[in-house]
Scaffold this active site. Structure first.
Site, PDB file in Angstrom:
ATOM      1  CB  SER A  51      -1.253  -8.596  -1.475  1.00  0.00           C
ATOM      2  OG  SER A  51      -1.979  -9.278  -0.503  1.00  0.00           O
ATOM      3  CE  LYS A  86      -4.340  -1.392   0.030  1.00  0.00           C
ATOM      4  NZ  LYS A  86      -5.443  -1.079  -0.976  1.00  0.00           N
TER       5      LYS A  86
END
Length: 411
Positions: A313, A63
């Site tokens: 992720s 992110k």
């Protein structure tokens, strides 16, 4: 940049050139995360499978790439007004760290029940945390209202040109680290990460197959792609809070329509099993959403042409959730066996049963007695046992052995 569809309502999506510019802006900010071949996944798939460890990125997920790029491009006046975001945790931390680095005040709305480590980490980076609703979508409503009332700039978790461009820098790294790659598999919630990776990969290697993975209980993309527009889900239920998004964003949806070859879904059992295997075999801690790509690979190993890259992720997982997921994963892998057995209600009856279980190298974790049941004879007792085994075949051997010894077994 590319406009998808013509006319005033066209959606701007990044191009390869935009992602390459983003990469320059992120030098010294995001980490060039490691990639290494996984022997156990390669053996399962019948060809090389490599792991891209974005769980080792700053803040524990990808992110920071999109959040920093978006916020670095704000005007001085926008920076003074501050930013607001909504997130279950990973985007929150990316925004909080980017705000700290850029000297911007950040307010983050998180859904009730967001993982405690993610909340504490977000506060630790200096952001103000507020709670609203029970999902990212509900928290996003509050964040938008805050932006409207205060003038703060909303940093959307996935639906913005800069967010997608920033996440796409991971795709550039994948091609550099594995130039011979044939398939890239990545998780998707709102779709910003998958969209960015797919745009970068297809821009340089149109022949590479890009596959997105969603949790079965929060899979908005299959129906949306079928209908040609983002379609919100009526409800969601998944342990993978990082990809629990009820509706695709317009920007990532447009890119995914254009560049992603396939979207698959995975069950909670598959997510648990993948997380457990990553702990045991790769020695990597990931959150359920971070294990989605591996779950897809384990569900159907021969479906993906190798060399393949699976992207982890994120790794921000609540230790309490991790404990539950590990137990769930062990059960899904046949490592926990739960059954009931009737034994004589005499001294040594239970001891004899436990000896038989020990004789086939199974480990008893829990025993519960049941004496008051109309279905039991006066001289019987039923016990429920939880037993640790080495897998499905071993569990079957345990049950077969007990039945051969005359025990009435039920599962």
């Amino acid at each position: 940049m590319t406009d998808v569809a013509a006319g005033p309502g066209a959606v701007r999506i990044p191009t390869l050139a935009d992602i390459e510019v983003a990469r320059d802006a992120l030098r010294g900010v995001s980490i060039y995360t490691p990639m290494e071949e996984s022997r156990w996944l390669s053996g399962t798939a019948g060809g090389p499978v490599l792991i891209k460890a974005e769980n080792l990125q700053r803040t524990g997920s990808f992110k920071i790439r999109g959040a920093y790029l978006r916020m670095s491009r704000l005007s001085p006046a926008e920076k003074r007004a501050g930013v607001v975001a909504a997130s279950a945790g990973n985007h929150a931390q990316g925004v909080a760290l980017a705000a700290q680095m850029l000297g911007i005040h950040a307010t983050v709305y998180m859904p009730e029940g967001a993982p405690i480590p993610k909340e504490k980490a977000t506060r630790g980076y200096g952001a103000e945390v507020r709670f609203h609703g029970h999902s990212v979508d509900e928290a996003l409503v509050a964040a938008k209202q805050f932006a409207h009332e205060t003038g703060a700039v909303l940093i959307h978790p996935f639906d913005h040109f800069d967010i997608v461009a920033g996440q796409g820098t991971c795709g550039l790294e994948i091609l550099e680290q594995c130039p011979e790659v044939k398939t890239v598999i990545a998780s998707a919630g709102g779709g910003g990460f998958l969209a960015g990776i797919a745009t970068a990969v297809k821009g340089l290697r149109p022949d590479v197959r890009v596959v997105g993975v969603q949790a079965e209980g929060a899979a908005a993309y299959p129906a949306s792609l079928e209908q040609g527009v983002p379609v919100p889900l009526g409800k969601m239920s998944t342990m993978a809070d990082g990809i629990a998004v009820g509706c695709p964003g317009e920007v990532p949806f447009a890119a995914i329509q254009q560049y992603v070859d396939q979207i698959v879904t995975v069950s909670e059992e598959s997510l648990s099993r993948a997380l457990l295997m990553l702990l045991e075999r790769a020695k990597l801690v990931v959150e359920p959403a971070g294990a989605a790509a591996v779950a897809a690979m384990l569900d159907d190993p021969t479906a993906f042409e190798t060399p393949a890259v699976v992207v982890l992720s994120g790794g921000n997982v609540d230790p309490l959730l991790l404990m539950r997921v590990i137990r769930h994963g062990m059960a899904a892998a046949g490592r926990y066996l739960v059954f009931r057995a009737r034994i004589p209600d005499v001294p040594g009856g239970l001891a004899q049963l436990l000896n038989e279980i020990a004789g086939v190298s199974a480990n008893v974790l829990d025993v519960v007695h049941e004496r008051t049941s109309a279905s039991l004879h006066l001289d019987e007792v039923e016990v429920q046992l939880q037993v640790e085994t080495r897998g499905v075949e071993h569990a079957d051997r345990v049950l077969a052995h007990l039945r051969a010894c005359g025990y009435a077994i039920a599962q």
